[in-house]
Every structure is written in structure tokens, then in C-alpha cells.
Motif scaffolding. Structure first.
Motif, mmCIF file in Angstrom:
data_model
loop_
_atom_site.group_PDB
_atom_site.id
_atom_site.type_symbol
_atom_site.label_atom_id
_atom_site.label_comp_id
_atom_site.label_asym_id
_atom_site.label_seq_id
_atom_site.Cartn_x
_atom_site.Cartn_y
_atom_site.Cartn_z
ATOM 1 N N THR A 104 0.830 -1.215 0.000
ATOM 2 C CA THR A 104 0.000 0.000 0.000
ATOM 3 C C THR A 104 0.857 1.256 0.000
ATOM 4 O OG1 THR A 104 -0.114 -0.267 2.373
ATOM 5 C CG2 THR A 104 -2.062 -0.910 1.144
ATOM 6 N N GLY A 105 2.105 1.137 0.468
ATOM 7 C CA GLY A 105 2.951 2.334 0.499
ATOM 8 C C GLY A 105 4.350 1.991 0.974
ATOM 9 N N PRO A 106 5.271 2.982 0.893
ATOM 10 C CA PRO A 106 6.647 2.723 1.318
ATOM 11 C C PRO A 106 6.739 2.517 2.824
ATOM 12 C CG PRO A 106 6.349 5.056 0.790
ATOM 13 C CD PRO A 106 5.066 4.360 0.418
ATOM 14 N N GLY A 107 7.704 1.716 3.252
ATOM 15 C CA GLY A 107 7.894 1.482 4.692
ATOM 16 C C GLY A 107 6.859 0.543 5.275
ATOM 17 N N GLY A 108 6.147 -0.185 4.406
ATOM 18 C CA GLY A 108 5.114 -1.111 4.888
ATOM 19 C C GLY A 108 5.709 -2.436 5.353
ATOM 20 N N VAL A 109 4.867 -3.213 6.030
ATOM 21 C CA VAL A 109 5.275 -4.532 6.524
ATOM 22 C C VAL A 109 4.581 -5.588 5.666
ATOM 23 C CG1 VAL A 109 5.185 -6.096 8.522
ATOM 24 C CG2 VAL A 109 5.477 -3.642 8.891
ATOM 25 N N ALA A 110 5.301 -6.676 5.343
ATOM 26 C CA ALA A 110 4.682 -7.788 4.613
ATOM 27 C C ALA A 110 4.974 -9.083 5.360
ATOM 28 C CB ALA A 110 5.241 -7.864 3.195
ATOM 29 N N LEU A 111 3.996 -9.977 5.359
ATOM 30 C CA LEU A 111 4.176 -11.287 5.996
ATOM 31 C C LEU A 111 3.633 -12.341 5.035
ATOM 32 C CD1 LEU A 111 4.887 -13.066 8.443
ATOM 33 C CD2 LEU A 111 2.656 -12.518 9.422
ATOM 34 N N GLU A 112 4.553 -13.147 4.522
ATOM 35 C CA GLU A 112 4.171 -14.179 3.555
ATOM 36 C C GLU A 112 4.516 -15.554 4.118
ATOM 37 O OE1 GLU A 112 6.644 -12.035 0.560
ATOM 38 O OE2 GLU A 112 4.916 -12.378 -0.738
ATOM 39 N N LYS A 113 4.131 -16.575 3.370
ATOM 40 C CA LYS A 113 4.309 -17.965 3.814
ATOM 41 C C LYS A 113 5.729 -18.257 4.325
ATOM 42 C CE LYS A 113 3.384 -22.568 2.007
ATOM 43 N NZ LYS A 113 2.887 -23.321 0.846
ATOM 44 N N HIS A 114 6.744 -17.736 3.613
ATOM 45 C CA HIS A 114 8.117 -18.096 3.995
ATOM 46 C C HIS A 114 8.863 -16.968 4.721
ATOM 47 C CE1 HIS A 114 7.602 -21.876 2.034
ATOM 48 N NE2 HIS A 114 7.252 -21.280 0.897
ATOM 49 N N THR A 115 8.156 -15.922 5.135
ATOM 50 C CA THR A 115 8.821 -14.833 5.870
ATOM 51 C C THR A 115 9.260 -15.352 7.241
ATOM 52 O OG1 THR A 115 7.268 -13.288 4.819
ATOM 53 C CG2 THR A 115 8.513 -12.453 6.707
ATOM 54 N N PRO A 116 10.525 -15.111 7.649
ATOM 55 C CA PRO A 116 10.927 -15.513 9.010
ATOM 56 C C PRO A 116 10.082 -14.759 10.038
ATOM 57 C CG PRO A 116 12.805 -14.630 7.742
ATOM 58 C CD PRO A 116 11.587 -14.425 6.905
ATOM 59 N N ILE A 117 9.620 -15.462 11.091
ATOM 60 C CA ILE A 117 8.623 -14.798 11.954
ATOM 61 C C ILE A 117 9.179 -14.224 13.258
ATOM 62 C CG2 ILE A 117 6.562 -15.968 11.060
ATOM 63 C CD1 ILE A 117 6.647 -17.720 13.600
ATOM 64 N N GLU A 118 10.495 -14.334 13.486
ATOM 65 C CA GLU A 118 11.042 -13.887 14.786
ATOM 66 C C GLU A 118 10.664 -12.432 15.096
ATOM 67 O OE1 GLU A 118 12.763 -15.464 12.447
ATOM 68 O OE2 GLU A 118 13.020 -17.413 13.421
ATOM 69 N N SER A 119 10.802 -11.551 14.099
ATOM 70 C CA SER A 119 10.520 -10.124 14.371
ATOM 71 C C SER A 119 9.027 -9.898 14.624
ATOM 72 C CB SER A 119 11.011 -9.251 13.218
ATOM 73 O OG SER A 119 10.416 -9.662 12.021
ATOM 74 N N PHE A 120 8.193 -10.775 14.080
ATOM 75 C CA PHE A 120 6.738 -10.666 14.323
ATOM 76 C C PHE A 120 6.412 -11.192 15.723
ATOM 77 C CE2 PHE A 120 7.178 -10.456 9.785
ATOM 78 C CZ PHE A 120 6.229 -9.527 9.403
ATOM 79 N N GLU A 121 7.170 -12.236 16.138
ATOM 80 C CA GLU A 121 6.961 -12.769 17.498
ATOM 81 C C GLU A 121 7.250 -11.676 18.525
ATOM 82 O OE1 GLU A 121 8.087 -17.488 16.862
ATOM 83 O OE2 GLU A 121 9.672 -16.100 17.363
ATOM 84 N N ARG A 122 8.333 -10.946 18.283
ATOM 85 C CA ARG A 122 8.710 -9.882 19.230
ATOM 86 C C ARG A 122 7.628 -8.794 19.252
ATOM 87 N NH1 ARG A 122 14.104 -6.543 19.709
ATOM 88 N NH2 ARG A 122 13.558 -5.492 21.648
ATOM 89 N N TRP A 123 7.104 -8.476 18.083
ATOM 90 C CA TRP A 123 6.063 -7.435 17.959
ATOM 91 C C TRP A 123 4.835 -7.843 18.776
ATOM 92 C CZ3 TRP A 123 3.546 -5.972 12.541
ATOM 93 C CH2 TRP A 123 3.008 -4.684 12.607
ATOM 94 N N ALA A 124 4.394 -9.087 18.572
ATOM 95 C CA ALA A 124 3.203 -9.575 19.292
ATOM 96 C C ALA A 124 3.439 -9.543 20.805
ATOM 97 C CB ALA A 124 2.858 -10.989 18.837
ATOM 98 N N LYS A 125 4.640 -9.946 21.198
ATOM 99 C CA LYS A 125 4.973 -10.007 22.636
ATOM 100 C C LYS A 125 4.889 -8.607 23.254
ATOM 101 C CE LYS A 125 8.277 -12.698 25.221
ATOM 102 N NZ LYS A 125 9.565 -13.320 25.185
ATOM 103 N N ILE A 126 5.419 -7.617 22.548
ATOM 104 C CA ILE A 126 5.387 -6.240 23.070
ATOM 105 C C ILE A 126 3.937 -5.775 23.214
ATOM 106 C CG2 ILE A 126 5.868 -3.819 22.422
ATOM 107 C CD1 ILE A 126 8.580 -4.936 21.284
ATOM 108 N N ILE A 127 3.125 -6.005 22.189
ATOM 109 C CA ILE A 127 1.727 -5.534 22.235
ATOM 110 C C ILE A 127 0.996 -6.171 23.417
ATOM 111 C CG2 ILE A 127 -0.490 -5.507 21.004
ATOM 112 C CD1 ILE A 127 1.106 -5.498 18.364
ATOM 113 N N LYS A 128 1.297 -7.459 23.672
ATOM 114 C CA LYS A 128 0.549 -8.200 24.703
ATOM 115 C C LYS A 128 1.144 -8.050 26.106
ATOM 116 C CE LYS A 128 -0.385 -12.444 23.246
ATOM 117 N NZ LYS A 128 -0.567 -13.659 22.462
ATOM 118 N N SER A 129 2.255 -7.291 26.199
ATOM 119 C CA SER A 129 3.017 -7.293 27.458
ATOM 120 C C SER A 129 2.251 -6.773 28.661
ATOM 121 C CB SER A 129 4.316 -6.496 27.280
ATOM 122 O OG SER A 129 3.986 -5.158 26.933
#
Ligand code: FMN
Length: 408
Positions: free
Chosen positions: A71-96
């Protein structure tokens, strides 16, 4: 003190998950991913503010299901083979601190900036009409049936990845003129096959995505849909269409429908229409939500124009389970806490009154994005940012991000 307000009462979703209160941070595209279209330090800093803001649920800015269609520059994408470690950290922070973490997932369809050099797919090859600003957008290609199935699979794979990364749920973006809205609207979908024509056909892609996500993810995984109450363009997706779609989503066990409206062409989500209809000055879509509430059992959430506790409370008293807020939480990330101490505290939603409605709408977005970037850099927010300066800063930032993302 207003901690005894209904706003701070918990709510049990159809999937069995309990949300601790009714205040939700709605999706805002942050445009501040790290290299590789991944979440990184700036997003982590930003979401720490909301994590400590005493919200019931935090919905991320839209995450793309196809890294070649952003949708625009600086966006985030998550596909089938994207490594998920950085997403795990994101979820953990939101739920902290007890909020639920929901990832919004999206495909832009034809709403792709030419400078991004990505795929611009659409149900029919109808370009965006933004007047003199139209040339900024790519010309879309009509999707084949194979393309449609590919997009459906991508939504499902992204949802599975979000679940693996520890998110509590996903919100499928079917509002604001993006791909799923383009299928829903007769103005952008002129297909003669099973994906066009009747509302059943126009909603088929959304329905397929929802039912497949429901089938593959855990029963307790939250599935939300953000839907336009209308396009606010003559001949477009209207409220009767929205009611029909909601009744189908109810049958699929959707947990929340977030009601919004409009598109880039008619930005009703900012309170502006293109069909002479007027929206309320605050809680723009509450009237639609009230009518819909009598026809469905799906918990509803309405977003748009909410910055005061009294208005938020009215939204819930009128039958919405949740109150969505975006801009006001960019300016005051702890607004839900502030209201508990001072019920009369008003948040801020920028409203630039320039004559050129498109530029004015861009300036409003720029002012909000500037706050997001400031929070991402751990700087204080500015309560009254200058629209022109915010627009200039935003253009510089987007240019830099475009260069990084596409090497332009
Ligand atoms: C900077 C910015 C980015 C946005 N990005 C998204 C997005 O990624 N997904 C989405 O559904 N809505 C997005 N929106 C729309 C908001 O979620 C919301 O519907 C709209 O701003 C109206 O709510 P508000 O008056 O509380 O800001 C965005 C809004 C702003 C200001």
C-alpha cells in the motif's frame, strides 16, 4: 474517576476469548518498517506506548499478504516463507500489559503508488480517479481466476503465520478501497464471472478468505473484518450490500465487524463523502452501526472521529461492543488511561481545512504519521502540528522509504 463506565467492562467474543475493555486501537499504517519489510525497533517503540495505554485490543497497521503489492513505502509484509522472529517480538510487546494483539492483513489491489513499482491487480482494469492526482497511481491489470485464488491463499498463509507468531487474531481489511473493497463495489468490479455481479458474487473472495482462515486456525483465534458501511460514491457498495455481507460473515462465526467507510477516492473514514451525504461530526459511522446492530448478532465496532469519552460511551450504549480509535491514539497513546483520571479529557484528531480535498486529506494523514514517527523515536507528540510542514516531512520520509524498498 470513570473506571466503572461500561467502556472499561470486559467482553466475551464468539470465539471464546475475553477482551478486557471496549477501547481498541484501530489500524494505522505506520510506514516505518525495518529493512526487508519487517517489524523492527521503530515499530517496537511505537507499540510499547499502546501496550501500556490500557486498551482492550491493539490492531496493527495493515500488513501486506504479498510483498510485491504494497500500500505504500515502509510497509510490513508477511508471507508464507517470511521468518517470523521479528513478528513474534512485535506480538509479545503488544501483549506485554494485557491487551490483545490483532494483525490487520491487506492487499492493496489497484491502490498502489506508481513509484512503488509493484503489482497493481484489480477485479476489473479500472484505474483510480483522483482527479489531477490520478497519475500517482499504477494502472491496474484485471485479475485472472488464478490470481484470485492466489490472493485468497496468501491471506490464509499470512493469517497462519500471524497465529504462529503469537498474535491473538487477524483483521481482514475489506474497507477503504483496497482489493477486497474493489471486489465488493460495483463501481470497480465489472466482472461477468462468479466474482462479479450480485453481492453474493462480489463478496465471494472475502467469504472464501474468512471461511478458510476459520478452517485452518485455532478455534480461539480472533477473526475480524473491517468493512465499509458504504463507499460514499454514487452507484457504489451501499448499506444494503453491507448488511448482506455481514449476515454471511455472521454465519462464518466472525468475531467482530469494524465499520468504517470510503476509499482514497472518497475518504469518508476522515469524515468526507463524495455523494453529498453528511456524516456525524464525531463517531462518523454510528448511525449505520445502530441500524446494523438490530439485524445481526456479530459484535460491532465503529471507528472514525472518536476522541472524547462521552462519545465513546455513547457508541457502546447505542449497541456497539467496541470503540475503535486511530488518530486520537497517535496523539495521546494513553488516552484510555487519561479518561480514567479525567472523563472530560479530549483527544486530538487533525482537521486540515484546505480547499483541495485530496491534499487536505493527505495533510491530515501526514500529521498523524508524523506523531507515529515521533513515538517510534521516543519523542513527545506535538498537539497541534502544522499541516504544511507535516506534509513536507512526510514526503521526505516516504521518498526515503521508497528508495530503500524499491531502490528508486
Ligand atoms: C496515518 C493513518 C494510517 C491508517 N492506516 C490504516 C490501515 O492500515 N488500515 C485501516 O484499516 N485503516 C487505516 N487508517 C484508518 C483508521 O483506522 C481509521 O479508520 C480512520 O483514521 C478514522 O478513525 P479516526 O478518526 O479515529 O482516526 C489509517 C488512518 C491514518 C490516520
Amino acid at each position: 474517576m470513570c473506571s466503572d463506565s461500561i467502556l472499561y467492562s470486559s467482553y466475551d467474543l464468539p470465539c471464546g476469548v475475553t477482551v478486557r475493555n471496549r477501547l481498541v486501537k484501530s489500524a494505522m499504517e505506520e510506514s516505518m518498517s525495518s529493512a526487508g519489510k519487517l517489524p523492527g525497533s521503530a515499530l517496537y517503540s511505537l507499540y510499547r506506548y499502546w501496550a501500556h495505554g490500557n486498551l482492550g485490543m491493539v490492531i496493527t497497521g495493515n500488513v501486506m499478504v504479498d510483498s510485491a503489492a504494497m500500500t505504500g513505502p515502509g510497509g510490513v509484509a508477511l508471507e508464507k516463507h517470511t521468518p517470523i522472529e521479528s513478528f513474534e517480538r512485535w506480538a509479545k510487546i503488544i501483549k506485554s500489559n494485557g491487551a490483545l494483539a490483532v494483525m490487520q492483513i491487506n492487499h492493496p489491489g489497484r491502490q498502489v503508488f506508481k513509484a512503488m513499482k509493484g503489482k497493481a491487480l484489480a477485479p476489473s482494469a479500472i484505474p483510480l480517479n483522483m482527479g489531477k492526482h490520478s497519475k500517482l497511481f499504477a494502472e491496474p491489470t484485471e485479475m485472472t481466476c488464478e490470481d484470485i485464488h492466489d490472493v485468497c491463499n496468501r491471506f490464509v498463509e499470512t493469517a497462519k503465520q500471524a497465529e504462529r507468531a503469537g498474535f491473538d487474531g487477524v483483521e481482514i481489511h475489506a474497507a477503504h478501497g483496497y482489493l477486497l473493497t474493489q471486489f465488493l463495489s460495483p463501481l470497480t468490479n465489472e466482472r461477468q464471472d462468479e466474482w462479479g455481479g450480485s453481492i453474493i458474487n462480489r463478496a465471494r473472495l472475502l467469504i472464501n478468505i474468512v471461511s478458510q482462515i476459520r478452517a485452518v486456525c485455532d478455534k480461539k483465534f480472533i477473526v475480524m473484518v473491517k468493512l465499509n458501511s458504504a463507499d460514499f460514491q454514487r452507484g457504489g457498495f451501499d448499506f444494503n450490500d453491507a448488511c448482506e455481507v455481514v449476515s454471511r460473515l455472521e454465519a462464518l462465526g466472525v468475531d467482530i465487524v469494524e465499520l468504517s467507510g470510503g476509499s482514497y477516492e472518497a475518504p469518508a473514514m476522515q469524515g468526507q463523502t463524495r455523494d453529498d451525504r453528511t456524516l456525524a461530526r464525531e463517531a462518523y459511522f454510528l448511525e449505520f452501526a445502530k441500524t446494523l446492530e438490530s439485524k445481526t448478532n456479530i459484535p460491532l465496532m465503529t471507528t472514525g472521529g472518536i476522541k472524547r469519552a462521552s462519545v465513546a460511551q455513547e457508541v457502546v450504549e447505542q449497541g456497539c461492543a467496541f470503540v475503535g480509535m486511530a488518530s486520537a491514539l497517535a496523539f495521546t497513546p494513553d488516552l484510555a488511561k487519561k479518561w480514567q483520571q479525567d472523563w472530560t479529557y479530549s483527544g486530538v484528531i487533525p482537521n486540515c481545512g484546505w480547499k483541495d480535498k485530496t491534499l487536505s486529506s493527505l495533510a491530515n494523514m501526514s500529521m498523524v504519521r508524523r506523531q507515529l514517527r515521533r513515538l517510534g523515536n521516543d519523542l513527545t507528540t506535538i498537539r497541534r502540528p502544522a499541516p504544511l510542514w507535516s506534509l513536507i516531512l512526510d514526503m521526505v520520509h516516504r521518498k526515503k522509504m521508497t528508495k530503500r524498498d524499491v531502490g528508486a
